[in-house]
Design a protein around this motif. Structure first.
Motif, PDB file in Angstrom:
ATOM      1  N   VAL A 178       0.840  -1.205   0.000  1.00  0.00           N
ATOM      2  CA  VAL A 178       0.000   0.000   0.000  1.00  0.00           C
ATOM      3  C   VAL A 178       0.873   1.253   0.000  1.00  0.00           C
ATOM      4  O   VAL A 178       0.555   2.249  -0.663  1.00  0.00           O
ATOM      5  CB  VAL A 178      -0.977  -0.015   1.197  1.00  0.00           C
ATOM      6  CG1 VAL A 178      -1.708   1.299   1.326  1.00  0.00           C
ATOM      7  CG2 VAL A 178      -1.970  -1.158   1.037  1.00  0.00           C
ATOM      8  N   ASP A 179       1.993   1.221   0.709  1.00  0.00           N
ATOM      9  CA  ASP A 179       2.899   2.366   0.763  1.00  0.00           C
ATOM     10  C   ASP A 179       3.474   2.695  -0.617  1.00  0.00           C
ATOM     11  O   ASP A 179       3.840   3.836  -0.880  1.00  0.00           O
ATOM     12  CB  ASP A 179       4.029   2.097   1.749  1.00  0.00           C
ATOM     13  CG  ASP A 179       4.897   3.310   1.983  1.00  0.00           C
ATOM     14  OD1 ASP A 179       4.352   4.429   2.031  1.00  0.00           O
ATOM     15  OD2 ASP A 179       6.123   3.143   2.131  1.00  0.00           O
ATOM     16  N   SER A 218      10.593  -6.455   1.130  1.00  0.00           N
ATOM     17  CA  SER A 218      11.101  -6.159  -0.218  1.00  0.00           C
ATOM     18  C   SER A 218      10.085  -6.515  -1.292  1.00  0.00           C
ATOM     19  O   SER A 218       9.876  -5.750  -2.244  1.00  0.00           O
ATOM     20  CB  SER A 218      12.396  -6.926  -0.475  1.00  0.00           C
ATOM     21  OG  SER A 218      13.381  -6.561   0.446  1.00  0.00           O
ATOM     22  N   LEU A 219       9.463  -7.667  -1.156  1.00  0.00           N
ATOM     23  CA  LEU A 219       8.435  -8.070  -2.123  1.00  0.00           C
ATOM     24  C   LEU A 219       7.243  -7.117  -2.088  1.00  0.00           C
ATOM     25  O   LEU A 219       6.700  -6.761  -3.143  1.00  0.00           O
ATOM     26  CB  LEU A 219       7.969  -9.499  -1.854  1.00  0.00           C
ATOM     27  CG  LEU A 219       8.924 -10.609  -2.253  1.00  0.00           C
ATOM     28  CD1 LEU A 219       8.395 -11.958  -1.789  1.00  0.00           C
ATOM     29  CD2 LEU A 219       9.157 -10.608  -3.745  1.00  0.00           C
ATOM     30  N   VAL A 267       5.971  -4.938  -5.284  1.00  0.00           N
ATOM     31  CA  VAL A 267       4.588  -5.018  -5.785  1.00  0.00           C
ATOM     32  C   VAL A 267       3.929  -3.644  -5.726  1.00  0.00           C
ATOM     33  O   VAL A 267       3.250  -3.219  -6.671  1.00  0.00           O
ATOM     34  CB  VAL A 267       3.784  -6.067  -4.999  1.00  0.00           C
ATOM     35  CG1 VAL A 267       2.302  -5.990  -5.317  1.00  0.00           C
ATOM     36  CG2 VAL A 267       4.316  -7.458  -5.267  1.00  0.00           C
ATOM     37  N   GLY A 268       4.120  -2.924  -4.637  1.00  0.00           N
ATOM     38  CA  GLY A 268       3.536  -1.591  -4.505  1.00  0.00           C
ATOM     39  C   GLY A 268       4.044  -0.615  -5.548  1.00  0.00           C
ATOM     40  O   GLY A 268       3.269   0.177  -6.096  1.00  0.00           O
ATOM     41  N   VAL A 302       2.359  -1.476  -8.800  1.00  0.00           N
ATOM     42  CA  VAL A 302       0.961  -1.013  -8.796  1.00  0.00           C
ATOM     43  C   VAL A 302       0.916   0.479  -9.097  1.00  0.00           C
ATOM     44  O   VAL A 302       0.096   0.948  -9.891  1.00  0.00           O
ATOM     45  CB  VAL A 302       0.276  -1.343  -7.460  1.00  0.00           C
ATOM     46  CG1 VAL A 302      -1.054  -0.624  -7.327  1.00  0.00           C
ATOM     47  CG2 VAL A 302       0.081  -2.841  -7.314  1.00  0.00           C
ATOM     48  N   ALA A 303       1.810   1.248  -8.475  1.00  0.00           N
ATOM     49  CA  ALA A 303       1.864   2.693  -8.730  1.00  0.00           C
ATOM     50  C   ALA A 303       2.195   2.970 -10.190  1.00  0.00           C
ATOM     51  O   ALA A 303       1.614   3.868 -10.818  1.00  0.00           O
ATOM     52  CB  ALA A 303       2.895   3.351  -7.828  1.00  0.00           C
ATOM     53  N   TYR A 304       3.114   2.193 -10.750  1.00  0.00           N
ATOM     54  CA  TYR A 304       3.466   2.354 -12.159  1.00  0.00           C
ATOM     55  C   TYR A 304       2.257   2.072 -13.050  1.00  0.00           C
ATOM     56  O   TYR A 304       1.967   2.836 -13.980  1.00  0.00           O
ATOM     57  CB  TYR A 304       4.620   1.414 -12.522  1.00  0.00           C
ATOM     58  CG  TYR A 304       4.887   1.350 -14.000  1.00  0.00           C
ATOM     59  CD1 TYR A 304       5.572   2.370 -14.639  1.00  0.00           C
ATOM     60  CD2 TYR A 304       4.440   0.276 -14.761  1.00  0.00           C
ATOM     61  CE1 TYR A 304       5.820   2.317 -16.005  1.00  0.00           C
ATOM     62  CE2 TYR A 304       4.672   0.215 -16.119  1.00  0.00           C
ATOM     63  CZ  TYR A 304       5.368   1.241 -16.739  1.00  0.00           C
ATOM     64  OH  TYR A 304       5.599   1.185 -18.095  1.00  0.00           O
ATOM     65  N   LEU A 305       1.550   0.981 -12.768  1.00  0.00           N
ATOM     66  CA  LEU A 305       0.388   0.630 -13.578  1.00  0.00           C
ATOM     67  C   LEU A 305      -0.727   1.666 -13.438  1.00  0.00           C
ATOM     68  O   LEU A 305      -1.429   1.967 -14.413  1.00  0.00           O
ATOM     69  CB  LEU A 305      -0.115  -0.757 -13.208  1.00  0.00           C
ATOM     70  CG  LEU A 305       0.804  -1.914 -13.590  1.00  0.00           C
ATOM     71  CD1 LEU A 305       0.286  -3.216 -13.011  1.00  0.00           C
ATOM     72  CD2 LEU A 305       0.947  -2.005 -15.098  1.00  0.00           C
ATOM     73  N   MET A 306      -0.889   2.223 -12.250  1.00  0.00           N
ATOM     74  CA  MET A 306      -1.889   3.259 -12.050  1.00  0.00           C
ATOM     75  C   MET A 306      -1.524   4.501 -12.870  1.00  0.00           C
ATOM     76  O   MET A 306      -2.386   5.084 -13.540  1.00  0.00           O
ATOM     77  CB  MET A 306      -1.999   3.623 -10.568  1.00  0.00           C
ATOM     78  CG  MET A 306      -2.665   2.564  -9.733  1.00  0.00           C
ATOM     79  SD  MET A 306      -2.551   2.841  -7.947  1.00  0.00           S
ATOM     80  CE  MET A 306      -3.476   4.345  -7.779  1.00  0.00           C
TER      81      MET A 306
END
Length: 91
Positions: A34-35, A70-71, A75-76, A79-83
């Motif tokens: 989430v961070d 780290s994982l 992932v976060g 997610v930010a990149y895809l958003m």
């Protein structure tokens, strides 16, 4: 024993018993994920707090904490990149 000592001891026992639970790794993963796309989320505080328990009390597992955090960060960030890619530069 005064009331402040009783509360402090109770809180310390609660934190240590929680850090020994296997679901704490899921909590770390979720916080770090989430961070990645919501920066005010306190993942660093959770990881540093648990890392201090690794040094003083030996729980949780340090290597597993490093791996899970780290994982979660990876992932976060994705997610930010895809958003950002989904929103694009033209709104």
């Amino acid at each position: 024993m005064d009331a402040i000592s009783a509360v402090t001891n109770g809180l310390s026992d609660f934190i240590l018993s929680t850090a020994e639970q296997p679901w704490v790794y899921l909590l770390v993963f979720v916080c770090c994920t989430v961070d990645g796309f919501f920066p005010p989320f306190p993942s660093e505080s959770v990881v540093v707090g648990l890392a201090s328990l690794v040094i003083t009390e030996g729980v949780p597992n340090a290597w597993l904490l490093i791996l899970v955090s780290s994982l979660g960060a990876f992932v976060g960030d994705n997610v930010a990149y895809l958003m950002g890619r989904g929103v694009g530069t033209h709104r």
